[in-house]
Design an enzyme around this catalytic site. Structure first.
Site, PDB file in Angstrom:
ATOM      1  N   ALA A 255       0.852  -1.190   0.000  1.00  0.00           N
ATOM      2  CA  ALA A 255       0.000   0.000   0.000  1.00  0.00           C
ATOM      3  C   ALA A 255       0.885   1.236   0.000  1.00  0.00           C
ATOM      4  CB  ALA A 255      -0.890  -0.019   1.234  1.00  0.00           C
ATOM      5  N   CYS A 263       3.070   4.649 -17.159  1.00  0.00           N
ATOM      6  CA  CYS A 263       2.299   3.572 -17.790  1.00  0.00           C
ATOM      7  C   CYS A 263       0.971   3.208 -17.135  1.00  0.00           C
ATOM      8  CB  CYS A 263       3.183   2.363 -17.959  1.00  0.00           C
ATOM      9  SG  CYS A 263       4.442   2.723 -19.208  1.00  0.00           S
ATOM     10  N   LYS A 324       8.296   6.530  -8.043  1.00  0.00           N
ATOM     11  CA  LYS A 324       8.780   5.373  -7.285  1.00  0.00           C
ATOM     12  C   LYS A 324      10.282   5.544  -7.110  1.00  0.00           C
ATOM     13  CE  LYS A 324       9.773   1.607  -9.855  1.00  0.00           C
ATOM     14  NZ  LYS A 324       9.623   0.444 -10.722  1.00  0.00           N
TER      15      LYS A 324
END
Ligand SMILES: NC(=O)C1=CN([C@@H]2O[C@H](COP(=O)(O)OP(=O)(O)OC[C@H]3O[C@@H](n4cnc5c(N)ncnc54)[C@H](O)[C@@H]3O)[C@@H](O)[C@H]2O)C=CC1
Ligand SMILES: O=C(O)[C@H]1O[C@H](OP(=O)(O)OP(=O)(O)OC[C@H]2O[C@@H](n3ccc(=O)[nH]c3=O)[C@H](O)[C@@H]2O)[C@H](O)[C@@H](O)[C@@H]1O
Length: 432
Positions: A255, A263, A324
């Site tokens: 999570a 993408c 990320k």
């Protein structure tokens, strides 16, 4: 084999350099002259672990070349990979295929002998059929074969993902192309990759279905984390308990903030657009998109709660702003909506990202860049851990933060809530 990668971005450059490392002669082409000029000087346009070394090695041994001359590169190659962008259209949720079709038109004027034309770009079902029509207008059918070979690498893990893929999907009914491509990929097959030969349309859909399924898995766990926050249950326990069931699997059950990147957001929209076109209803994916769009507002509300709705002049530090860790890519990062919203409410933001300052924030008032973690956190009222870089995993907050009343909101759950509590740090995480 002689390969040409058209589009030297995350996919074209990574797959081009990996193919050259496997012994092929590869020309990476881009219309961005600056990018090609820099690559020839050894300057790599993206941050991707391990990429610099591999590019330099293969450039030096002359298996890897860079060019802005598309025609010449095609004439010299047997297999052409189209790796250009397929972003979302400006006024709809469909994929904008103009880059793909422009390239296809250019290639079709330079066919001198049999060539395999591959879409590695993510393209909607029937795009291969359209490319074939473009070619049929200019070239004899005997001289080309249009194949779909979607790419499944992740940014930040791109080289490993390319060399050790779970599967290689080849969409073609042409036996000759299939044989050549199986041979091209044989070094990866011998390392354990499964090789699937299917129809071109199926290959195109496998790519979108995979991304949409992964986005669904993340959204599922993100929504469950909202429930966990209300019932004193830790979402990590749920992910572990579910993931041990082999039918479910533990990956992509972390999570966190809204999923982002170049993408998942665009591909979930594009597959829904395809289903609309064919008059079917992908209602699950529609609801995933809605939930993910809503996630940044939910997390902002949590930030307001953590700061007791007192945002004015609060110093909020973001650790990591990309979508990320291990990438410099800002495309669809959840920060892009969260940071401006917090500034609007009167917060003063500073951020540190291991991949450096981001131009996108230059023009936003009250957003500043810190050169390292230490200077980023020192005066913070709230530290938001936005990405899971290793650099953020063992920070001595007690020593580093000078402001006594600071709080931490760990959006990636990289610290132990129990240990933080023991140290009397005001620590908040996702789903607990
Ligand atoms: N980024 C990723 O991790 C992955 C991306 N994909 C798909 O691969 C495709 C490419 O994605 P990225 O590599 O991220 O894009 P990108 O934006 O990093 O690179 C695309 C490149 O194509 C070049 N280009 C555009 N038109 C051109 C032309 N006419 N001639 C030569 N070069 C041209 C651009 O200048 C750019 O350098 C997309 O369809 C994406 O969905 C698939 C798997 C992973
Ligand atoms: O088509 C593509 O471009 C690629 O899209 C994703 O790769 P990528 O976007 O590079 O990165 P991921 O690791 O999948 O992460 C995407 C987003 O999901 C989030 N995520 C991922 C996993 C997880 O458990 N939880 C989670 O929130 C990440 O933080 C990030 O925001 C897919 O994983 C690749 O297989 C695919 O090739």
């Amino acid at each position: 084999m002689k390969l040409c990668m058209i589009g030297t971005g995350y996919v074209g450059l990574v797959s081009g350099v990996c193919f050259s490392d496997l012994g092929n002669d590869v020309i990476c082409v881009d219309k961005d002259l600056n990018k090609i000029k820099n690559l020839k000087k050894g300057i790599i346009p993206i941050y991707e672990p391990g990429l610099d070394e591999l590019v330099l090695k293969n450039f030096k041994n002359k298996r890897l070349k860079f060019s802005s001359n598309l025609k010449d590169s095609i004439l010299k190659s047997d297999i052409i990979f189209i790796c250009v962008g397929t972003p979302t259209k400006k006024n709809s949720s469909a994929a904008d295929l103009s880059q793909v079709y422009n390239v296809a038109k250019e290639i079709s004027t330079s066919i001198n002998k049999f060539k395999i034309i591959i879409t590695k770009s993510t393209v909607p079902v029937t795009t291969g059929d359209e490319i074939e029509k473009i070619f049929s207008k200019k070239v004899s059918k005997k001289l080309f074969s249009v194949v779909s070979n979607p790419e499944f690498l992740r940014e930040g893990e791109a080289i490993r993902d390319f060399i050790y893929p779970d599967r290689i999907v080849i969409g073609t009914k042409d036996k000759r192309s299939n044989k050549i491509l199986k041979n091209l990929y044989s070094p990866l097959i011998s390392k354990g990759a499964k090789y699937i030969n299917t129809s071109r349309r199926a290959a195109e859909l496998i790519k979108y279905a995979s991304n949409a399924f992964l986005a669904t898995k993340i959204t599922f766990i993100n929504e469950l984390s909202n429930l966990c926050e209300k019932i004193d249950v830790n979402i990590e326990d749920i992910s572990i308990g579910m993931g041990l069931d082999k039918r479910i699997g533990s990956r992509f059950l972390r999570a966190g903030p809204a999923y982002g990147g170049s993408c998942f957001p665009k591909d979930t929209k594009a597959i829904v657009s395809t289903s609309d076109k064919f008059k079917t209803n992908l209602s699950v994916i529609k609801s995933v998109i809605k939930s993910n769009n809503n996630r940044s507002s939910l997390l902002l509300k949590r930030v307001f709660d953590i700061l007791n709705n007192n945002i004015q002049n609060k110093r909020i530090c973001f650790l990591g702003v990309t979508f990320k860790a291990n990438t410099d890519d800002m495309r669809d990062s959840s920060c892009l909506s969260m940071i401006p919203s917090l500034v609007k409410k009167g917060a003063k933001i500073n951020y540190f990202d291991p991949t450096g300052k981001k131009n996108v924030f230059n023009k936003i008032k009250n957003v500043t860049f810190s050169n390292d973690v230490k200077s980023a956190i020192t005066k913070a009222d709230l530290i938001i851990i936005h990405t899971e870089w290793n650099d953020f995993k063992s920070i001595n907050f007690k020593k580093g933060v000078k402001n006594k009343n600071y709080k931490i909101f760990d959006m990636r759950n990289i610290y132990s809530a129990k240990k933080m509590k023991e140290q009397k740090i005001k620590y908040f995480a996702i789903g607990c």
